[in-house]
Design an enzyme around this catalytic site. Sequence first.
Site, PDB file in Angstrom:
ATOM      1  CB  SER A   1      -1.141  -0.258   1.607  1.00 55.60           C
ATOM      2  OG  SER A   1      -2.367   0.852   0.925  1.00 55.60           O
TER       3      SER A   1
ATOM      4  CG  ASP B   1      -7.920  -2.032  -3.264  1.00 59.36           C
ATOM      5  OD1 ASP B   1      -8.213  -1.208  -1.964  1.00 59.36           O
ATOM      6  OD2 ASP B   1      -6.295  -2.149  -3.816  1.00 59.36           O
TER       7      ASP B   1
ATOM      8  CG  HIS C   1      -6.224  -2.231   0.014  1.00 56.84           C
ATOM      9  ND1 HIS C   1      -5.181  -2.069  -1.007  1.00 56.84           N
ATOM     10  CD2 HIS C   1      -5.796  -1.625   1.070  1.00 56.84           C
ATOM     11  CE1 HIS C   1      -4.243  -0.994  -0.190  1.00 56.84           C
ATOM     12  NE2 HIS C   1      -4.889  -1.220   1.140  1.00 56.84           N
TER      13      HIS C   1
END
Length: 327
Positions: free
Chosen positions: A112, A236, A291
């Site tokens: 991330s 995501d 995610h």
Amino acid sequence: MLHLLPLSTLLLVTQILASPLSHATSKPLPLLIWHGLGDNYAADGLHSVGDLAKATNPGTYVYYIRLDEDADSDRTATFLGNVSAQIDQVCHDISTHPMLSRAPGLNALGFSQGGQFLRGLVERCGDMVPMQTLVTFGSQHNGIAKYQVCNDDDWLCKGYIALLKANTWGSWVQSHLVPAQYFKETNDSTGEPAAAYLESSAFLADINNERELKNPSYAERLARLHHFVMYVFEDDQTVIPKESGWFAYTNASDGSVTGLREREIYKEDWIGLRALDEKGGLHFKTTEGGHMTLSDEVLTEVFETWFGAKSGQWSGVESEKQEIIEL
Ligand SMILES: *[C@@H]1O[C@H](CO)[C@@H](O)[C@H](O)[C@H]1NC(C)=O
Ligand SMILES: *[C@@H]1O[C@H](CO)[C@@H](O)[C@H](O)[C@H]1NC(C)=O
Ligand SMILES: *[C@@H]1O[C@H](CO)[C@@H](O)[C@H](O)[C@H]1NC(C)=O
């Protein structure tokens, strides 16, 4: 902010005997791992990723990037801090580290926001961190267009996001609140970055070389990577738009996506991505799930493909001991 207060104090103590090996055995290059927002370098989940890397490629030295030896302070630094100063600190830590500073090359895995920070490290720190392969999962290379949605009962999260939203382009927010430093506003009728973003973005507009005045070193350094592998999570819902993980632009009005190769940043090669692509070093990948849905299969494939001994070797240093202690 309550969720930023220490819960317990954990310290990861690393002890290194930095004497060169007497006999030459080949080891894979060290692996740097930079965690995401709200995580910390001593977290179990992160260490299970590092353990899998070591099991896949025995002899790999794994370094968990941290802004503070105290795990709770390290987590706080994912929310609060000046990203440029954080990257300077990591550059210093790695280039003076008894083991990492001796390695002829380094590989890195970014989760991330840790992904775009590692890219910033390559661009800013250059020769001091001889990065060879960078793999990012669900990163925000073209920024975020929306801040994360908080859970209904998470008032602290809501307060933090409200503060971000109220004054994204203010200088205090840009130097203290981490996600604001990779927030990007685009005029969807023209596809151009908003003037406020170009003027005030403290991190992203700079490392993406989006301003008139470009830093040519950024392009040279990124193009020097052997491979840059970018994973996007298929479903995501956290990163908006998720295609940011591939440096793509998503039109918020109609959802259409302009791929990196169609964008100026690539065509004019502002940061070396085109040069990297032309030598076969740029890889666009997708993985299932939301995610940070990471399966051992995907990670093992990444470790085998990109971080194995065939991608670089060194003789290592004698021994290294890590332990987590609770104070
Ligand atoms: C953020 O850190 C960078 C690098 O240390 C520094 O140059 C810059 O002045 C800092 N920004 C603010 C607003 O303090
Ligand atoms: C976007 O660009 C168009 C065309 O230049 C302009 O008319 C419009 O005001 C811009 N929108 C914003 C929000 O800046
Ligand atoms: C974004 O989508 C809107 C609505 O379809 C369209 O009018 C606009 O031209 C698009 N912007 C770009 C840069 O393609």
